[in-house]
Design a protein around this motif. Sequence first.
Motif, PDB file in Angstrom:
ATOM      1  N   PRO A 192      22.475   4.303  18.687  1.00  0.00           N
ATOM      2  CA  PRO A 192      22.808   5.041  18.031  1.00  0.00           C
ATOM      3  C   PRO A 192      22.834   4.584  17.030  1.00  0.00           C
ATOM      4  O   PRO A 192      23.573   3.380  17.061  1.00  0.00           O
ATOM      5  CB  PRO A 192      23.068   5.883  18.109  1.00  0.00           C
ATOM      6  N   ASN A 193      22.810   4.697  15.286  1.00  0.00           N
ATOM      7  CA  ASN A 193      22.869   4.005  14.186  1.00  0.00           C
ATOM      8  C   ASN A 193      22.125   4.360  13.106  1.00  0.00           C
ATOM      9  O   ASN A 193      21.163   4.985  13.855  1.00  0.00           O
ATOM     10  CB  ASN A 193      21.856   2.209  14.735  1.00  0.00           C
ATOM     11  N   MET A 204      19.694  -2.138   4.929  1.00  0.00           N
ATOM     12  CA  MET A 204      20.798  -1.043   4.015  1.00  0.00           C
ATOM     13  C   MET A 204      21.394  -0.200   3.926  1.00  0.00           C
ATOM     14  O   MET A 204      19.528   1.120   3.748  1.00  0.00           O
ATOM     15  CB  MET A 204      21.674  -2.111   3.575  1.00  0.00           C
ATOM     16  N   LEU A 205      21.710   0.654   3.862  1.00  0.00           N
ATOM     17  CA  LEU A 205      21.431   2.135   3.352  1.00  0.00           C
ATOM     18  C   LEU A 205      22.564   2.590   1.784  1.00  0.00           C
ATOM     19  O   LEU A 205      23.903   2.864   2.248  1.00  0.00           O
ATOM     20  CB  LEU A 205      22.047   2.772   4.453  1.00  0.00           C
ATOM     21  N   PRO A 206      21.991   1.526   0.838  1.00  0.00           N
ATOM     22  CA  PRO A 206      23.295   1.478  -0.024  1.00  0.00           C
ATOM     23  C   PRO A 206      23.929   3.078  -1.084  1.00  0.00           C
ATOM     24  O   PRO A 206      24.894   2.250  -1.799  1.00  0.00           O
ATOM     25  CB  PRO A 206      22.156   0.278  -1.642  1.00  0.00           C
ATOM     26  N   HIS A 207      22.897   4.056  -0.744  1.00  0.00           N
ATOM     27  CA  HIS A 207      22.922   4.936  -1.646  1.00  0.00           C
ATOM     28  C   HIS A 207      24.094   6.313  -1.035  1.00  0.00           C
ATOM     29  O   HIS A 207      25.103   6.288  -1.572  1.00  0.00           O
ATOM     30  CB  HIS A 207      22.100   5.906  -2.172  1.00  0.00           C
ATOM     31  N   THR A 208      24.142   6.169   0.527  1.00  0.00           N
ATOM     32  CA  THR A 208      24.638   6.760   1.189  1.00  0.00           C
ATOM     33  C   THR A 208      25.952   5.661   2.308  1.00  0.00           C
ATOM     34  O   THR A 208      26.761   7.002   3.114  1.00  0.00           O
ATOM     35  CB  THR A 208      24.160   7.485   2.129  1.00  0.00           C
ATOM     36  N   ASP A 209      25.723   4.970   2.153  1.00  0.00           N
ATOM     37  CA  ASP A 209      26.472   3.892   2.983  1.00  0.00           C
ATOM     38  C   ASP A 209      26.749   1.826   2.269  1.00  0.00           C
ATOM     39  O   ASP A 209      26.713   1.227   2.457  1.00  0.00           O
ATOM     40  CB  ASP A 209      26.147   3.154   4.359  1.00  0.00           C
ATOM     41  N   PRO A 210      27.565   2.889   0.968  1.00  0.00           N
ATOM     42  CA  PRO A 210      27.350   2.020   0.430  1.00  0.00           C
ATOM     43  C   PRO A 210      28.331   0.115   0.678  1.00  0.00           C
ATOM     44  O   PRO A 210      28.121  -1.054  -0.181  1.00  0.00           O
ATOM     45  CB  PRO A 210      28.324   2.017  -1.436  1.00  0.00           C
ATOM     46  N   GLN A 227      18.112   2.316  11.740  1.00  0.00           N
ATOM     47  CA  GLN A 227      17.829   1.687  11.203  1.00  0.00           C
ATOM     48  C   GLN A 227      17.620   0.340  11.652  1.00  0.00           C
ATOM     49  O   GLN A 227      16.743  -0.644  11.396  1.00  0.00           O
ATOM     50  CB  GLN A 227      18.563   1.233   9.401  1.00  0.00           C
ATOM     51  N   GLN A 228      18.334   0.614  12.632  1.00  0.00           N
ATOM     52  CA  GLN A 228      18.300  -0.685  14.031  1.00  0.00           C
ATOM     53  C   GLN A 228      18.457  -2.092  12.848  1.00  0.00           C
ATOM     54  O   GLN A 228      17.282  -2.889  13.237  1.00  0.00           O
ATOM     55  CB  GLN A 228      17.192  -0.836  14.280  1.00  0.00           C
ATOM     56  N   ILE A 283      26.607   1.252   8.964  1.00  0.00           N
ATOM     57  CA  ILE A 283      25.911  -0.129   9.318  1.00  0.00           C
ATOM     58  C   ILE A 283      27.022  -0.668  10.636  1.00  0.00           C
ATOM     59  O   ILE A 283      26.144  -1.068  12.060  1.00  0.00           O
ATOM     60  CB  ILE A 283      24.999  -0.644   8.665  1.00  0.00           C
ATOM     61  N   VAL A 284      27.804  -1.008  10.304  1.00  0.00           N
ATOM     62  CA  VAL A 284      29.118  -1.444  11.139  1.00  0.00           C
ATOM     63  C   VAL A 284      28.971  -0.916  12.370  1.00  0.00           C
ATOM     64  O   VAL A 284      29.316  -1.417  13.229  1.00  0.00           O
ATOM     65  CB  VAL A 284      30.213  -2.557  10.489  1.00  0.00           C
ATOM     66  N   ILE A 285      29.808   0.453  12.239  1.00  0.00           N
ATOM     67  CA  ILE A 285      29.967   1.607  13.396  1.00  0.00           C
ATOM     68  C   ILE A 285      28.613   1.128  14.254  1.00  0.00           C
ATOM     69  O   ILE A 285      29.019   1.107  15.497  1.00  0.00           O
ATOM     70  CB  ILE A 285      30.172   2.605  13.022  1.00  0.00           C
ATOM     71  N   GLY A 286      26.999   1.445  13.934  1.00  0.00           N
ATOM     72  CA  GLY A 286      26.038   1.271  14.977  1.00  0.00           C
ATOM     73  C   GLY A 286      25.342  -0.027  15.606  1.00  0.00           C
ATOM     74  O   GLY A 286      25.726  -0.213  16.583  1.00  0.00           O
TER      75      GLY A 286
END
Length: 381
Positions: free
Chosen positions: A61-62, A88-94, A66-67, A99-102
């Motif tokens: 899972p991620n 990356m997801l710059p707005h919800t995960d700035p 986004q894989q 991403i690192v958890i994934g």
Amino acid sequence: MAKSRRQFLRIAGSTAVIAAAGATGFIVTRTPDKALAPWSQAGSAYTDPRKRALSYAVLAPNPHNQQPWLVTLEGQDSFTLSYDLGQMLPHTDPFNRQIVIGLGCFLELMRMAAASDGYRADVTLFPEGEPEPVLDGRPIARVTLVKDGSVAASPLFAEVFNRRSNKEPFDMSTPVALEDMSSIIGVVGDGAITGAIHDQESIEILKDLSWRAHLIEVETPRTYMESVDVMRFGKAEINATPDGIDLGGPFLEALNIAGILTREELSDMTSAAYAQGVDMYRDIIWSAMGYVYVATATNTRRDQIASGRDWIRMNLKANQLGIAIHPLSQALQEYPEMDALLTELHETLGQQGSRVQMFARVGYGPALSPSPRWPIDAKIT
């Protein structure tokens, strides 16, 4: 009245699309088999033990599917794990925490898969230093697989192909036993802070908090559009780009063909499609039968990797117990509009001074199809 009439005509049109294609034929041909192939081929398509282990890891899972992982094979037994900065997801995960958890989930599935083949995974995290404050190209880990007869397969590994993040309403007539929730959080590693929320008063408080967090995300244009931009509509689009948020299946694809469920309609925050999409989440969030979470004392990149490893084990354990689990990331996100709820969630969970990394609702839910995936060969550089 005109808008309702237009929507009615479109829905009627979607039904006609199915009829014109032949209802049975349309339904049975909507599965994006190419995008789902990694779920059935993991472990069977490779002789290189690294690729075998990695072919399971891509099922991790991620955020937003986004894989982001990229792998460089080195020598005969090693590889370096990095990431695609374009995913990356710059707005919800700035700060790229999610991403690192994934990527931590990815490493743990890789380790489990290697162990099932009798290999020990020697992992060196952040060999060039922890990338801060955002990911900057420095690798996540260097890994060497070593044949080791003392390595034992994890009993959780048997759940890999069945694991899901269940984003459906749960059965509100069936409570989840506290001992089962304790078993889910009991698989985390040393040093993790965990909790299981079981009492009804706290559950109701967290339902309300989760709903308010959802509304902030979908009513803030830039964070909402970050989801819309990675949606994949229908079989052809899912097969062509097997990441992101898949909107497939015969009914949703028919709505897409009829012009009801499209990127353009969902992008219009005054449209019926947008309103229905927002409201659909109400039944999901308010059906929580309890919550589990994992937190860390600090919030380093290593903490985030460890949290990902813990999370995938929690997800697999829940699946082993027949319990559905759905991470609710909204209130944990780090952008100004969410700051107050991020603080409120930590206070509600009694985790002031810690960092809650993953927070999820649990219950009993329907069986789900797997998410689309890129095969590992597409991620090897």
